[in-house]
Design an enzyme around this catalytic site. Sequence first.
Site, PDB file in Angstrom:
ATOM      1  CE1 TYR A 234      49.395  52.241  53.192  1.00  0.00           C
ATOM      2  CE2 TYR A 234      49.649  51.976  50.903  1.00  0.00           C
ATOM      3  CZ  TYR A 234      48.964  51.701  51.981  1.00  0.00           C
ATOM      4  OH  TYR A 234      48.039  50.545  52.062  1.00  0.00           O
ATOM      5  N   GLY A 235      53.746  53.030  50.979  1.00  0.00           N
ATOM      6  CA  GLY A 235      54.484  51.681  49.982  1.00  0.00           C
ATOM      7  C   GLY A 235      55.092  52.183  48.536  1.00  0.00           C
ATOM      8  CB  SER A 287      44.754  43.402  38.314  1.00  0.00           C
ATOM      9  OG  SER A 287      45.142  45.244  38.106  1.00  0.00           O
ATOM     10  CE  LYS A 289      52.482  42.568  39.616  1.00  0.00           C
ATOM     11  NZ  LYS A 289      50.974  43.127  39.720  1.00  0.00           N
ATOM     12  CB  THR A 290      49.328  38.842  45.184  1.00  0.00           C
ATOM     13  OG1 THR A 290      50.016  39.572  45.192  1.00  0.00           O
ATOM     14  CG2 THR A 290      49.342  38.096  46.520  1.00  0.00           C
ATOM     15  CG  ASN A 400      46.765  50.490  47.561  1.00  0.00           C
ATOM     16  OD1 ASN A 400      46.949  49.800  47.324  1.00  0.00           O
ATOM     17  ND2 ASN A 400      48.138  51.592  47.828  1.00  0.00           N
ATOM     18  NE  ARG A 433      40.927  44.922  39.031  1.00  0.00           N
ATOM     19  CZ  ARG A 433      40.752  44.004  40.322  1.00  0.00           C
ATOM     20  NH1 ARG A 433      39.397  43.981  39.379  1.00  0.00           N
ATOM     21  NH2 ARG A 433      41.083  43.000  40.978  1.00  0.00           N
ATOM     22  CG  ASN A 529      42.063  32.675  36.971  1.00  0.00           C
ATOM     23  OD1 ASN A 529      40.818  32.244  35.940  1.00  0.00           O
ATOM     24  ND2 ASN A 529      42.203  32.964  37.955  1.00  0.00           N
TER      25      ASN A 529
HETATM   26  O1  SAT Z   1      53.950  51.107  44.880  1.00  0.00           O
HETATM   27  S1  SAT Z   1      52.978  49.889  45.246  1.00  0.00           S
HETATM   28  O2  SAT Z   1      54.023  48.542  46.311  1.00  0.00           O
HETATM   29  O3  SAT Z   1      52.261  50.514  46.388  1.00  0.00           O
HETATM   30  C1  SAT Z   1      51.446  49.419  45.188  1.00  0.00           C
HETATM   31  C2  SAT Z   1      52.001  48.058  43.996  1.00  0.00           C
HETATM   32  O4  SAT Z   1      51.805  49.060  43.047  1.00  0.00           O
HETATM   33  O5  SAT Z   1      51.563  46.926  44.441  1.00  0.00           O
HETATM   34 MN    MN Z   2      53.413  45.969  42.142  1.00  0.00          MN
END
Ligand code: SAT
Ligand code: MN
Length: 620
Positions: A234-235, A287, A289-290, A400, A433, A529
């Site tokens: 995962y991730g 939090s 960022k995207t 997540n 946050r 923002n």
């Molecule tokens: O590390 S991941 O990309 O799975 C999640 C994150 O911290 O953005």
């Molecule tokens: Mn990240």
Amino acid sequence: MLGVEKEAKQGQFVQSYREEIGSSLFMKLLRKENEGIFNEVSDLITEYAFLTGAHSIHVIDGNEEKTITDELHREGKLIKLNESNFPNCYLYRSPPFDVARSEKDTYICTERGPEEVGPTNNWMNSRDAMKIAISNLKGSMAGKVLYAVPYWLGPLSSGFGDGGFELTDSRYVVLNLMKITRVGEKVAKSIAMKNSYVLGLHSTARLNPEKRFIMHFPDENRKMGLVVSFNTDYGGNALLSKKCHALRIASFKARREGWLAEHMMLIEVKDPSGKSTFISGAFPSSSGKTNLSMLKPPEHYAKEGWATSLISDDITWMNNVEGTLRGINPEYGFFGVAPHTSMKTNPGAMEAIMKNTLFTNVGIDRDRNPFWEGMGPVPDGVIDWQGRVYDGKEKIAHPNSRFTTPIHEYADLSKDYENPMGAPVSAFLFGGRRSDLIPLIMEAKSWNEGVLFGAMQRVETTAAAIGKVGELRNDPMAMRPFMPYNMGEYFQHYIEIGKILKNPPKIYNVNWFRKDGMGNFIWPGYSENMRVVEWIVKRIDGTITSAVDTPMGYVPNIDDLRLPANVERDKIKSILEIDAKGFLNEFDTIEPFFKSFGSMFPEELWRTYHNVRDRLEREL
Ligand code: SAT
Ligand code: MN
């Protein structure tokens, strides 16, 4: 490297391994460009295939996405989403025990000792670690194909980029890497020119969470770095290009070479005169960022001529070019959090993920459209992330759950996204946050005071990592999970970078998450923002010269912030104030954390800490 080179040379499959490697277009190109790297990589792949007992090898050339997707679809491992609404989009469900980054299983492995990595990391002796790795990897790919994914981080041929190879048995990982990095034939030249690469060895093994390890060996592979990860898929645990390479291994290199590898987004903001300001921001995973990197100005701002475009949503590498920091995005796609992404919170992302996207652990409705919390009313008969009819009690999408989307699906990419020299960065934002204390925005009075802002970040934990959500913890520069060496030395590195820059970015602390007595957010956030961003841009270009001078830093005169119509001015005023007593408490709370780095904590930062503290005390 794995201690089985000799046996690997004689193993029963070796001849066919060699042929499979040699037949790849990528490898043919690599051989033409750099025979030395070709030989070395061929040996490493063979050795790893021998150790894991892989049935065969496939080196990714860059055109395999459809074949692998179709294979997984036929096997029932991918669910095809509604083709009219979500063309070429699929859903993958991971095992429920493998759904997030696992910090407790993440190790930095060196020969020296734990002091080297400091109190925020797990350390293991590299020889002991390698023994554990080998015993878990041995035979773990029997009957399976070993995929070797050559990838490049950064614009092609950029001197600031870096190459890597991830060797994995997971086709899910291959598909993700093909979306979030530049892969295959087109990266051969860049890797050959750089004449080095980071090696990532991954194996799903038995997906046994008890034996899950994500190990980093910064001193292996000609000191370019090695990552070994197994029993997870995962991730950040398994997509080794991302946190393991682009943040952890890159941080070691950045310190050695005098640059920064940061957990930061990077956005271009054009003002009505057409002038661009590039702003980067470090916020912990999950939090916002995207969302901030895809910030769309509210309508009346757009009418005035404000425009934004994206360089990076998660990771930014910044190099000093003649005294200015220039940032690149090492990645080529998004691995973004799905829940609460909506037309209100992030319309740009919503449009981007409607094509060519691989979703993981989201829900689906009856028509096989993806669904998650925050999208609107729950459709009848929705299926949750584990494939069960939603019972109204648990989550529909895992908190997540993610979308993996190629960067070019996003409409407003900055024209500097592919600039090999990167874009000039004028501001750093630190945030996270925090429902209390931290004001909406404050500007540091100097680089070192800005470093203190970053170092003092205490933020609420999120679902991006396994563990409790909503707990306050120290997360300096949003790098706590990704800073692989002693955090004290990292602060020193930051201070040194400030000294070599002629035009250091201004540093800001922002907090969109303050709550009122009723537990409601005070600041509307998201596209609003832009109002804070406008203030930052005008501080940088000198349009706004006056600000409120507080012991912590400068905060806006409320009249310099164009407030949204639906907020109470007094409430906004309250989140622009500095609570000196509250901050003194914060300083008390942070002190033991700083002390935990002992002599590694920079003297200069202690001095800054005491200066700001004295200013707060005088305020009482
Ligand atoms: O590390 S991941 O990309 O799975 C999640 C994150 O911290 O953005
Ligand atoms: Mn990240």
